[in-house]
Write a protein that holds these residues in place. Structure first.
Motif, short mmCIF file in Angstrom:
data_model
loop_
_atom_site.label_atom_id
_atom_site.label_comp_id
_atom_site.label_asym_id
_atom_site.label_seq_id
_atom_site.Cartn_x
_atom_site.Cartn_y
_atom_site.Cartn_z
N SER A 143 0.82 -1.21 0.00
CA SER A 143 0.00 0.00 0.00
C SER A 143 0.86 1.26 0.00
CB SER A 143 -0.93 0.00 1.23
OG SER A 143 -1.73 1.15 1.26
N ALA A 144 1.95 1.25 0.78
CA ALA A 144 2.84 2.41 0.81
C ALA A 144 3.53 2.62 -0.53
CB ALA A 144 3.88 2.23 1.91
N VAL A 145 3.93 1.52 -1.18
CA VAL A 145 4.56 1.62 -2.50
C VAL A 145 3.57 2.18 -3.51
CG1 VAL A 145 5.57 0.29 -4.39
CG2 VAL A 145 6.23 -0.20 -2.03
N ALA A 146 2.32 1.72 -3.45
CA ALA A 146 1.30 2.23 -4.38
C ALA A 146 1.05 3.72 -4.15
CB ALA A 146 0.00 1.44 -4.20
N GLU A 147 1.02 4.14 -2.89
CA GLU A 147 0.84 5.57 -2.59
C GLU A 147 2.01 6.38 -3.13
OE1 GLU A 147 -1.53 7.39 -1.18
OE2 GLU A 147 -2.91 5.73 -0.86
#
Length: 316
Positions: A49-53
Motif C-alpha cells: 500500500s505504501a509503495v502504491a501511494e
C-alpha cells in the motif's frame, strides 16, 4: 467481506491462565503470539500500500516531464501503454491494497487483539486472592484490565501504519532522489537524523507522562466507581462533602497529569514541525536551483516536493 475479515482472528480461544510477563516487550510478545501470521500479512500489505501511494507521486513527476517535451497531439500515441499501466496501479492496485490493509487491520486485528488482551487479563485478575481486591479500588482494577487492550493495539498499529510506512517512504524517497540528483538526498538525510534525535529525546518523557496519565485515569475511575458501588454505606454512614473531596482528589490528579502529558506532546510536535518546515524549504529551494542550472527537470521538482510534503504529513 466483513465476515471474512472478522473470522481471521478469534480472540476468545481457550488458553492457559498464566501470569502475564512484567516487561513491556515480553508483555507484547505474550499477547501478539496468536496473531503473528496475521501481523505478517498486515506488514506485507502495508508495504504494498505504501509503495502504491508513493507511485502516485512518482507518476505525477513523470507525467509533468512528458507533458513538457511531448506535443499534445502525440502524447497518447507516445505514452499510451505507460499511462494504462499507471491507470492499473491507480484503479486496481491502490484500492485493493487499501481494502486489504484496512480490512486486516480494522476488522480482523484491532477488535480481536483488544478483546484477547482484555479477556486473558480478566481471567488472570479474576484468579487473584481476595486480599488483592480488598487492597485496591474495583474501578481501578477494571480500568487497568480494559485499558491494556487498546494500549497494546494502538502501539502495534502505530508501529505498522506509522513507523514502518514512514521508513518505506523515506527509503523510497532517498532511492528516487539518488536517481534524480544526489544533492537532493542531503536535506532528507539531515531531516532523518534530526527526526531520530527528536524521537530519541522526546518519546521517553511522553511515555513516562502517558503512564502517569493512565495511572491517574485508573485512580479517578476507581474513586468514582467505589463511591457509587458502596452508595448504601455512603448514604448511611458518610457525608456527601467527604465523598466529594475524596473524588475531587482523583480529578485534580487526573487533570494535572493530563496537562503534563499534553505539554510534553506539544513540545515534541513543535520540534517535528520545525524540522519538517526546514525539510520542505530546503528541498524546494534546492530543487528549483538544480532546475535553474539544468540538472533536473520540472517533473523532478514536482516529484521531489510532493514526496517531502508526504513525509511531512506522515512524520507525526
Amino acid at each position: 467481506m466483513f465476515d471474512w475479515f472478522a473470522r481471521l482472528y478469534d480472540p476468545l480461544v481457550p488458553a492457559p491462565v498464566t501470569r502475564p510477563p512484567d516487561r513491556i516487550l515480553a508483555f507484547a510478545r505474550h499477547f501478539l503470539a496468536p496473531a503473528k501470521g496475521l501481523l505478517a500479512a498486515i506488514v506485507v500489505v502495508s508495504f504494498l500500500s505504501a509503495v502504491a501511494e508513493m507511485a502516485l507521486l512518482v507518476f505525477l513527476g513523470i507525467i509533468v516531464d512528458w507533458a513538457t517535451v511531448t506535443p499534445p497531439a502525440q502524447f497518447f500515441a507516445t505514452h499510451g501503454w505507460a499511462l494504462v499501466g499507471m491507470g492499473f496501479v491507480v484503479l486496481i492496485v491502490r484500492p485493493v491494497t487499501t481494502l486489504l490493509s484496512r480490512g486486516l487491520t480494522s476488522i480482523a486485528f484491532v477488535p480481536g487483539l483488544t478483546a484477547l488482551v482484555r479477556w486473558r487479563s480478566y481471567r488472570y485478575v479474576l484468579r487473584q486472592s481476595l486480599t488483592f481486591f480488598q487492597n485496591d479500588f474495583a474501578g481501578r482494577v477494571a480500568q487497568k484490565v480494559l485499558q491494556s487492550g487498546p494500549a497494546l493495539r494502538e502501539s502495534v498499529v502505530n508501529i505498522i501504519e506509522g513507523i514502518f510506512t514512514l521508513v518505506v517512504y523515506l527509503t523510497g524517497t532517498i532511492a528516487l532522489f539518488a536517481g534524480l540528483d544526489p544533492w537532493l538526498i542531503v536535506p532528507v538525510v539531515l531531516w532523518g537524523i534530526a527526526y531520530v534525535v527528536t524521537i530519541y529525546w522526546m518519546v521517553p518523557p511522553v511515555r513516562a507522562k502517558s503512564e502517569a496519565a493512565a495511572e491517574a485515569n485508573s485512580g479517578l475511575s476507581g474513586r468514582v466507581v467505589d463511591s457509587y458501588t458502596n452508595i448504601q454505606a455512603v448514604k448511611l454512614f458518610a457525608h456527601a462533602e467527604r465523598e466529594e473531596d475524596f473524588a475531587k482528589e482523583g480529578f485534580v490528579r487526573q487533570i494535572a497529569s493530563f496537562r503534563d502529558l499534553a505539554w510534553t506532546i506539544m513540545k515534541m510536535m513543535v520540534s517535528l514541525n520545525v524540522i519538517n518546515s526546514l525539510l520542505i524549504f530546503a528541498t524546494a529551494a534546492l530543487s528549483v536551483w538544480l532546475w535553474s542550472i539544468g540538472d533536473i527537470s520540472v517533473g523532478a521538482i514536482a516529484m521531489a516536493n510532493a514526496l517531502v510534503i508526504r513525509l511531512n504529513q506522515m512524520s507525526g
